[in-house]
Scaffold this active site. Structure first.
Site: not given
Ligand code: 26W
Length: 798
Positions: A349, A536-537, A542, A644, A648
């Site tokens: 992952h 998100k985290r 990111k 992911t 959504k």
């Protein structure tokens, strides 16, 4: 299942009377929730029993998904929807004067996961049940899930997530029947037994009891129930005297006390290793026991069992299965090894090297002395076999399991299994070409891609009921059972009335979120603004900070020119930082301080708002995601394995603003270039910088006045109460050469944001883009992803 409203009302009343000794109108939401759960349990229990009977009668092959995280969120509404009784129950409760929403909110999120990895595992459980494949989960029953986040003075504060509360987990069933023991520590030596077989002798091992709690995973519309088995630890009665003090007992309970809240870096902590081994050993033991009931030879266990290793956390599985087969059940090594490799498969992952697990050999040997011996044996045989085949020594060294006194868990998972997959096309290519290249050269047949997916039911029917009704009105209800019917929306994307309808649905979702924002933060936001969301985290790769740099640019643009013509924007963040991740926490502090700065500045005329919503979790995601206009997916190309939430957002009509990373690329392929906004370097450009060592962020900073002004904002006193955090960020960007290339991508990002502004002004055009995103999101159903796992990797039948 079939259920009339009248029967439900009778059952529910009975349950309230019996459990609470009160009449229904007096029940609090929590009391109503507990009673409702009891009623539902009664409904599904016969289905669950029947499913178990059928699987063993038909001797079906079963896949076991081993994961240290499962993040389902709330279960009530999913369970009702999947059983086909959601509307009946809602109507029945309404008749009794009970608000379903209140009852639903009384359930605590089941948050036994950090983020994407755990949520994916939960999605797969739902989809396995829904597609009818026999696939069971295997994990840990943490007493405390992911920490609860509070923001105090702009800082993240972590509180324990005591999710059991006073009511426990209403869905679980303790299975004393399947208790097993797990051995840790001590010494092991080898000795020949009476038959001359070399056997391990354990001295002073600690023996712990593993107690399974099963949580039903109910399939959608098929009365099919699979099992998520979560293990708890107990002190065996017969060894009680070994634990005379409270502290002694606590050390044991610690094994299942808390989920590790770090998804950014690997930490070599003994307790974590024990957690990983505990769930793996207990799971494998019960799997063997249930297989043996079929009276089949153990060396063929792969014919009826698959064990999936979700990231490296359960990667001790091949070694533990070898231990069980060889030591406990007396199989020959070679036979045991053949069946082990055929049984195991592994998903990677992340390509971030700091997240790949390696254990110090000494520590490992101390905790798991026998498993350590077995790993050495696997490693020796691997090296000998490759050497004999003439593989070059460098490749052998790169891929072996034990080297430099460390045990490389990913290598064990790859060598000990028959399949390795990445979680999006680009990610799998990167694994093959780069991270795991040597393995790919050796074993090309093991590698395959399985792009992630989401449970569409949760993100549409449950999180966005109004959107779901709007879809029903246009293409009928068939999409609720066959998500691919969403594609029919493609033909309607030029119909202005339909577009106006969907626009209104989004406005209503925004109004709901706006009310929540007002209630929880006091900030007023207008639904006329673009809701621009990054949830998100919190992680450097990111690039929440890139988002913030753009916000600061807008701030200065507006300060320079208060009449600047821009569509009002609300930037919404939700993010938890790992408790020990200093930089990530500083970014949270700055988001909050910048929010204070801009939200209170009347001269900005409400054109710019920044909101940080605390304690982002699955339930909050259900509120936020359907209300988004813009989905921020701006990781540095190559770093986000898949993502992911991007799926959504797409499915609920947000337009994606993204780099060419992870599954963003596949979203672009589905929706077409015109319906997504892409910016920034691609993976090749990033890799070229790595190869050429030619990035110099200070040069960018000094030569670009806009960037200089934005970056200087962190250190020139503009943003209150954040001097040390501002300095830290300045240094990351300038002194430490901006590891994730924010400054390099800045201008492209600003231009992409300007494009968003321009597109949004044309309401109809924007609505069309939004609808086309929904229309083409069916590729990302986890039902299809899991079907591919079941067929290609596990060879299951449904
Ligand atoms: C050892 C500490 C640790 C713990 C967890 C390191 C790394 C992790 C996970 C692998 C992090 C994770 O959740 N990865 C995410 O997995 C998702 C599901 O495949 C992907 O969509 C995300 O891109 C990936 O970051």
């Amino acid at each position: 299942m079939q259920l009339t409203k009248e029967k439900f009302i009778r059952d529910f009343k009975d349950a309230v009377h019996e459990a609470q000794l009160i009449k229904v109108p007096a029940a609090t939401p929590t009391e109503a929730f507990v009673s409702l759960a009891k009623v539902i349990r009664k409904y599904y229990t016969p289905l669950w029993l029947e499913r178990n009977r059928k699987i063993s009668e038909d001797q079906k092959k079963v896949a076991y998904y081993f994961s240290i995280e499962f993040l389902p969120g709330r279960m009530l509404e999913t369970n009702l929807l999947n059983l086909g009784i959601l509307d009946t129950v809602k109507e029945g409760l309404a008749d009794l004067g009970i608000d379903f929403e209140e009852v639903k909110n009384a359930e605590h999120d089941m948050a036994l996961g950090n983020g994407g990895l755990g949520r994916l595992a939960a999605a797969f459980m739902d989809s396995l049940a829904t597609t009818g494949y026999p696939g069971f989960g295997n994990g840990l029953r943490y007493k405390y899930g992911l920490f609860k986040q509070r923001i105090v003075d702009g800082y993240q504060v972590e509180l324990p997530d005591s999710w059991f509360g006073s009511i426990g987990n209403v869905w679980e069933t303790r299975k004393d029947h399947d208790i097993v023991d797990v051995k840790l520590f001590g010494n092991v030596y080898l000795q020949a037994n009476e038959e001359g077989r070399i056997m391990p002798v354990y001295e002073n091992a600690q023996i712990l009891r593993a107690v399974p709690y099963d949580v039903p995973q109910i399939g959608f519309g098929n009365d099919n129930i699979n099992n998520l088995r979560l293990w708890d630890v107990e002190i065996p009665e017969e060894y009680e005297l070994n634990y005379p003090t409270v502290a002694d007992r606590r050390r044991v309970q610690d094994i299942t006390a808390t989920l590790y809240p770090d998804d950014s870096s690997y930490e070599g902590k003994e307790l974590r290793l024990i957690q990983e081994y505990f769930m793996t050993s207990a799971g494998l033991q019960t799997i063997i026991q249930s297989y043996l009931k079929q009276n089949r030879p153990l060396e063929n266990i792969h014919e009826k069992v698959s064990v999936h290793i979700n990231d490296t956390h359960p990667a001790v599985a091949p070694a533990e299965l070898m231990r069980l087969l060889v030591d406990d059940y007396g199989l020959e090594w070679d036979k045991a090894w053949q069946t082990t490799v055929k049984t195991m498969s592994y998903t990677n992952h992340t390509i971030l090297s700091e997240a790949l697990e390696k254990w110090d050999a000494e520590l490992f040997k101390n905790v798991l002395p026998r498993v350590y011996q077995i790993i050495l044996e696997i490693d020796n045989r691997y090296v000998a076999e490759l050497a004999q085949k003439g593989v070059n020594p460098e490749t052998i060294e790169n891929t072996r399991i034990v080297k430099n006194d460390q045990i490389h868990m990913a290598n064990l998972a790859i060598i000990g299994g028959h399949s390795v997959n990445g979680v999006a096309k680009l990610h799998t290519e990167l694994l093959k070409d780069d991270t795991l290249h040597d393995f790919f050269v050796l074993f090309p047949e093991k590698f395959n891609n399985k792009t992630n997916g989401i449970v569409q039911r949760r993100w549409t029917q449950i999180a966005a009921p109004e959107l779901s009704e709007a879809i029903d009105k246009t293409i009928g209800t068939g999409w609720r059972t066959d998500i691919h019917e969403l594609r029919k929306l493609n033909e309607l994307a030029d119909n202005p009335e339909i577009l106006a309808d969907f626009y209104q649905v989004k406005q209503d979702a925004k109004a709901k979120l706006a009310a929540y924002i007002k209630e929880t933060t006091g900030i007023d936001v207008s639904t006329d603004a673009i809701f621009d969301v990054q949830v998100k985290r919190l992680h450097a790769y990111k690039r929440q900070l890139l988002n913030l740099l753009h916000i600061i640019k807008l701030y200065w643009d507006l300060k320079d020119n208060p009449d600047l013509d821009m569509v009002p924007r609300v930037f919404i963040f939700g993010a938890k930082a790992a408790p020990g991740y200093h930089f990530a926490k500083s970014v949270i502090k700055l988001i909050n301080e910048i929010a204070n700065l801009v939200n209170q500045d009347a001269s900005l005329q409400g054109k710019l708002k920044v909101v940080f919503l605390e304690n982002y979790n699955v339930s909050l995601a259900e509120l936020i995601i359907p209300a988004a206009n813009v989905s921020e997916q701006i990781s540095l190309a190559s770093k986000e394995a898949s993502g992911t939430s991007n799926m959504k957002f797409m499915m609920t009509g947000a337009v994606t603003l993204a780099t060419l990373d992870g599954a963003n690329i596949e979203i672009k392929d589905e929706v077409g270039d015109d319906n997504i906004v892409i910016f920034g370097m691609d993976k090749d450009e990033v890799y070229q910088h790595y190869a050429n060592h030619d990035y110099y962020s200070r040069g960018v900073y000094e030569s670009n006045p806009t960037i200089k002004r934005v970056v200087d904002t962190f250190v020139n006193g503009t943003i209150p109460n954040s001097a040390s955090e501002g300095t830290e960020i300045y240094e990351a960007l300038i002194t430490h050469n901006d590891e994730y290339f924010l400054l390099e991508d800045f201008e492209a990002y600003v231009a992409a944001q300007a494009q968003i502004d321009a597109l949004y002004r044309d309401k109809e055009k924007w609505s069309r883009m939004s609808l086309l995103n929904i229309a083409n999101s069916d590729k990302f159903t986890s039902d299809d992803t899991i079907t591919q796992y079941a067929q290609d990797i596990w060879q299951l039948e449904n």
